[in-house]
Scaffold this motif. Sequence first.
Motif, PDB file in Angstrom:
ATOM      1  N   GLN A  39       0.830  -1.209   0.000  1.00 47.47           N
ATOM      2  CA  GLN A  39       0.000   0.000   0.000  1.00 47.47           C
ATOM      3  C   GLN A  39       0.866   1.263   0.000  1.00 47.47           C
ATOM      4  O   GLN A  39       0.517   2.254  -0.639  1.00 47.47           O
ATOM      5  N   VAL A  40       1.969   1.202   0.714  1.00 48.66           N
ATOM      6  CA  VAL A  40       2.872   2.359   0.740  1.00 48.66           C
ATOM      7  C   VAL A  40       3.436   2.599  -0.656  1.00 48.66           C
ATOM      8  O   VAL A  40       3.467   3.729  -1.147  1.00 48.66           O
ATOM      9  N   LYS A  41       3.865   1.526  -1.330  1.00 47.78           N
ATOM     10  CA  LYS A  41       4.438   1.668  -2.682  1.00 47.78           C
ATOM     11  C   LYS A  41       3.393   2.178  -3.678  1.00 47.78           C
ATOM     12  O   LYS A  41       3.720   2.941  -4.582  1.00 47.78           O
ATOM     13  N   ARG A  42       2.157   1.766  -3.496  1.00 46.48           N
ATOM     14  CA  ARG A  42       1.088   2.240  -4.388  1.00 46.48           C
ATOM     15  C   ARG A  42       0.788   3.720  -4.166  1.00 46.48           C
ATOM     16  O   ARG A  42       0.240   4.385  -5.048  1.00 46.48           O
ATOM     17  N   ASN A  43       1.119   4.211  -2.983  1.00 48.57           N
ATOM     18  CA  ASN A  43       0.844   5.616  -2.634  1.00 48.57           C
ATOM     19  C   ASN A  43       2.136   6.339  -2.253  1.00 48.57           C
ATOM     20  O   ASN A  43       2.146   7.162  -1.348  1.00 48.57           O
ATOM     21  N   ILE A  44       3.211   6.027  -2.929  1.00 47.32           N
ATOM     22  CA  ILE A  44       4.546   6.505  -2.546  1.00 47.32           C
ATOM     23  C   ILE A  44       4.631   8.031  -2.496  1.00 47.32           C
ATOM     24  O   ILE A  44       5.403   8.592  -1.710  1.00 47.32           O
ATOM     25  N   GLU A  45       3.813   8.723  -3.287  1.00 45.15           N
ATOM     26  CA  GLU A  45       3.844  10.195  -3.282  1.00 45.15           C
ATOM     27  C   GLU A  45       3.398  10.762  -1.935  1.00 45.15           C
ATOM     28  O   GLU A  45       3.676  11.922  -1.622  1.00 45.15           O
ATOM     29  N   ARG A  46       2.741   9.961  -1.123  1.00 42.61           N
ATOM     30  CA  ARG A  46       2.319  10.400   0.211  1.00 42.61           C
ATOM     31  C   ARG A  46       3.399  10.207   1.274  1.00 42.61           C
ATOM     32  O   ARG A  46       3.193  10.552   2.432  1.00 42.61           O
ATOM     33  N   PHE A  47       4.538   9.646   0.866  1.00 44.21           N
ATOM     34  CA  PHE A  47       5.585   9.301   1.830  1.00 44.21           C
ATOM     35  C   PHE A  47       6.927   9.924   1.447  1.00 44.21           C
ATOM     36  O   PHE A  47       7.831   9.242   0.962  1.00 44.21           O
ATOM     37  N   PRO A  48       7.069  11.238   1.673  1.00 41.23           N
ATOM     38  CA  PRO A  48       8.376  11.863   1.418  1.00 41.23           C
ATOM     39  C   PRO A  48       9.412  11.336   2.423  1.00 41.23           C
ATOM     40  O   PRO A  48       9.082  10.614   3.363  1.00 41.23           O
ATOM     41  N   ASN A  49      10.659  11.706   2.220  1.00 39.99           N
ATOM     42  CA  ASN A  49      11.760  11.188   3.053  1.00 39.99           C
ATOM     43  C   ASN A  49      11.612  11.501   4.535  1.00 39.99           C
ATOM     44  O   ASN A  49      12.157  10.781   5.366  1.00 39.99           O
ATOM     45  N   ASP A  50      10.904  12.567   4.873  1.00 38.38           N
ATOM     46  CA  ASP A  50      10.731  12.867   6.295  1.00 38.38           C
ATOM     47  C   ASP A  50       9.563  12.088   6.905  1.00 38.38           C
ATOM     48  O   ASP A  50       9.332  12.155   8.106  1.00 38.38           O
ATOM     49  N   PHE A  51       8.850  11.315   6.086  1.00 36.80           N
ATOM     50  CA  PHE A  51       7.790  10.435   6.580  1.00 36.80           C
ATOM     51  C   PHE A  51       8.263   8.985   6.657  1.00 36.80           C
ATOM     52  O   PHE A  51       7.845   8.235   7.525  1.00 36.80           O
ATOM     53  N   MET A  91       0.229   8.441   8.046  1.00 36.84           N
ATOM     54  CA  MET A  91      -0.089   8.317   6.623  1.00 36.84           C
ATOM     55  C   MET A  91      -0.302   6.850   6.252  1.00 36.84           C
ATOM     56  O   MET A  91      -1.188   6.529   5.454  1.00 36.84           O
ATOM     57  N   ALA A  92       0.478   5.955   6.839  1.00 40.51           N
ATOM     58  CA  ALA A  92       0.315   4.525   6.555  1.00 40.51           C
ATOM     59  C   ALA A  92      -1.080   4.054   6.964  1.00 40.51           C
ATOM     60  O   ALA A  92      -1.705   3.256   6.250  1.00 40.51           O
ATOM     61  N   ALA A  93      -1.566   4.529   8.081  1.00 41.04           N
ATOM     62  CA  ALA A  93      -2.919   4.152   8.511  1.00 41.04           C
ATOM     63  C   ALA A  93      -3.951   4.635   7.500  1.00 41.04           C
ATOM     64  O   ALA A  93      -4.933   3.937   7.216  1.00 41.04           O
ATOM     65  N   SER A  94      -3.715   5.802   6.935  1.00 45.61           N
ATOM     66  CA  SER A  94      -4.702   6.339   5.988  1.00 45.61           C
ATOM     67  C   SER A  94      -4.697   5.574   4.666  1.00 45.61           C
ATOM     68  O   SER A  94      -5.740   5.439   4.040  1.00 45.61           O
ATOM     69  N   VAL A  95      -3.554   5.043   4.237  1.00 45.74           N
ATOM     70  CA  VAL A  95      -3.544   4.297   2.974  1.00 45.74           C
ATOM     71  C   VAL A  95      -4.029   2.865   3.164  1.00 45.74           C
ATOM     72  O   VAL A  95      -4.452   2.227   2.210  1.00 45.74           O
ATOM     73  N   LEU A  96      -3.977   2.360   4.395  1.00 44.47           N
ATOM     74  CA  LEU A  96      -4.477   1.011   4.651  1.00 44.47           C
ATOM     75  C   LEU A  96      -6.004   0.972   4.663  1.00 44.47           C
ATOM     76  O   LEU A  96      -6.608  -0.027   4.316  1.00 44.47           O
TER      77      LEU A  96
END
Length: 173
Positions: A39-51, A91-96
């Motif tokens: 799910q993180v990889k599918r939404n990678i734009e939501r996970f910048p380096n500080d996330f 953010m991970a909780a929101s993409v799950l």
Amino acid sequence: IILIEKAESKIIVLRDQKIILDSDLAQLYGVETGRLNEQVKRNIERFPNDFMFQVTKEEFVNLKSQFAISSSSWGGRRKLPFAFTEHGAIMAASVLNSVKAIQASVYVVRAFVKMRQMLVPYKEILNKIEQLENNLQTHDRQIVAIVDAIKFLMMPPELEPKEPFGFKSRKNK
């Protein structure tokens, strides 16, 4: 309280940041690590380096030695884990999009907040230690200046050579 303590026990410091590893976050959110990472990889734009960031091989070896993470030869991890900061965990909780993940994210956030609050007194102590070090450095410079001044005052004055004392014969003239 138990869930906060469980989440808190999973938070570690890496690269001077408080993080939680993907496997621990997945466990708290009630999903498989592979599902979380998918799910993180599918939404990678939501996970910048500080996330979120991927742990290096050296960091992973260090973590394995500290926390007894199983080796890849015995059915453990085969890929380097992802590390999630507080914002990344939310953010991970929101993409799950699962009820359990959303509920658990509240406890994860509270655990991060609790850890931050626990560090406040240490920051104050560090500031006081810094002030003491600065004072000591100032005092050291002042003491060196005083010692140099005392040494200067203790040196005998340089006198000009005097005429030899005593009787002079006329032969030498």
